[in-house]
Design a protein around this motif. Structure first.
Motif, PDB file in Angstrom:
ATOM      1  N   UNK A 140      -3.992  -7.250 -39.987  1.00 43.28           N
ATOM      2  CA  UNK A 140      -3.930  -8.691 -40.223  1.00 43.28           C
ATOM      3  C   UNK A 140      -4.665  -9.060 -41.501  1.00 43.28           C
ATOM      4  N   UNK A 141      -4.063  -9.969 -42.265  1.00 42.56           N
ATOM      5  CA  UNK A 141      -4.676 -10.513 -43.470  1.00 42.56           C
ATOM      6  C   UNK A 141      -4.539 -12.024 -43.447  1.00 42.56           C
ATOM      7  N   UNK A 142      -5.443 -12.694 -44.153  1.00 38.65           N
ATOM      8  CA  UNK A 142      -5.398 -14.136 -44.315  1.00 38.65           C
ATOM      9  C   UNK A 142      -5.464 -14.444 -45.805  1.00 38.65           C
ATOM     10  N   UNK A 143      -4.565 -15.304 -46.260  1.00 39.78           N
ATOM     11  CA  UNK A 143      -4.609 -15.837 -47.620  1.00 39.78           C
ATOM     12  C   UNK A 143      -4.971 -17.307 -47.544  1.00 39.78           C
TER      13      UNK A 143
ATOM     14  N   UNK B 175       0.533  -8.670 -39.623  1.00 38.83           N
ATOM     15  CA  UNK B 175       0.560 -10.131 -39.625  1.00 38.83           C
ATOM     16  C   UNK B 175      -0.174 -10.635 -40.857  1.00 38.83           C
ATOM     17  N   UNK B 176       0.376 -11.674 -41.469  1.00 42.60           N
ATOM     18  CA  UNK B 176      -0.295 -12.324 -42.584  1.00 42.60           C
ATOM     19  C   UNK B 176      -0.253 -13.830 -42.368  1.00 42.60           C
ATOM     20  N   UNK B 177      -1.416 -14.468 -42.494  1.00 43.54           N
ATOM     21  CA  UNK B 177      -1.512 -15.924 -42.376  1.00 43.54           C
ATOM     22  C   UNK B 177      -1.807 -16.526 -43.747  1.00 43.54           C
ATOM     23  N   UNK B 178      -1.271 -17.723 -43.982  1.00 43.72           N
ATOM     24  CA  UNK B 178      -1.632 -18.505 -45.166  1.00 43.72           C
ATOM     25  C   UNK B 178      -2.114 -19.872 -44.695  1.00 43.72           C
TER      26      UNK B 178
END
Length: 277
Positions: free
Chosen positions: A68-71, A38-41
């Motif tokens: 999971x990563x967040x940008x 999952x990736x959130x921006x």
């Protein structure tokens, strides 16, 4: 086999790539979802960011799947929400942000990754590259180019118009989807006020999408009302549809919590959304 079949995002890769699903969150946020990552921006869950001025439902982000990563595009509190980041990275993960800023507070468990312009960040199944953007107050800001699941996505944060659209389009285009701000907001918090839009207007968003080679434009960053020092253009969605007439880019309006229909075409109205009129 042609060279195009071997390029990232080409037909051979797209046929074999895992399905990428994309959810619009509140305000400017999105979730990119692969089966195991999952990736959130720019996720936002803090109701104090806009208070009653923003009617968007705040979509929870603590239910991420896999790595999971967040940008974040910049450090303003409606784009860097420390609580949303902490929720998303509750099991750990990368917080990537423009080099030259320091998001504060940094949630426990987040692995900070300051990211220089044009340098790809490898985030498991995602590749994310920060590209130039223009902040309405001149603060450090980027847009993000993300490749995953055989698709290429552009996220514009709350950028205003700038001269790098052509370079980004040449380097990374065409795009499957461009998430672009559309409310053309004029700010009155710093004096003297300019009276000029500090965020893309609907016309500018369509122009940017065309230069980027985006097949679809999903509008973000609109819907604030009742604030004296923050004025949106009138009826930004209607203006966006009008601006898109005669262009090949599809407009897909997705409510917060809704999922993008990647098969939308110009003139289509995917389930739960609206498109060009």
């Amino acid at each position: 086999m042609s060279a195009a079949m071997l390029l990232p995002g080409g037909p051979a890769q797209a046929a074999q790539a895992p399905t990428l699903r994309i959810q619009r969150l509140a305000w400017a946020g999105i979730r990119l979802q692969l089966p195991q990552a999952t990736l959130f921006i720019d996720p936002l869950v803090n109701p104090e960011a806009w208070g009653k001025a923003l009617a968007d439902p705040l979509v929870p982000v603590a239910d991420s799947v896999g790595d999971t990563s967040v940008l974040i595009t910049h450090a303003h509190p409606d784009h860097y929400d420390a609580q949303a980041t902490a929720d998303a990275l509750r099991r750990g993960g990368v917080l990537a942000y423009p080099a030259g800023i320091q998001p504060f507070p940094l949630p426990a468990g987040a692995r900070a990754r300051p990211s220089p312009l044009w340098e790809p960040q490898l985030l498991g199944d995602f590749t994310a590259t920060p590209v130039p953007a223009a902040d309405g107050y001149g603060d450090t800001q980027v847009s993000w180019v993300v490749s995953a699941g055989g698709r290429r996505i552009f996220h514009g944060g709350d950028t205003s118009w700038h001269g790098n659209w052509w370079r980004i389009g040449r380097q990374f285009g065409p795009f499957d989807i461009a998430f672009l701000p559309i409310n053309g907001a004029r700010f009155g918090w710093r004096k003297p006020a300019s009276g000029q839009p500090g965020v893309l207007t609907p016309d500018q968003a369509v122009a940017a999408a065309n230069i980027l080679g985006a097949r679809m434009l999903v509008p973000i960053h609109y819907g604030v009302t009742g604030m004296q020092d923050y004025q949106e253009v009138t009826d930004p969605i209607r203006q966006l549809r009008k601006a898109a007439r005669g262009h090949s880019v599809a407009i897909q309006v997705v409510p917060p919590g809704g999922w993008v229909d990647p098969a939308g075409q110009p003139g289509d109205a995917p389930s739960g959304t609206t498109s060009q009129e």
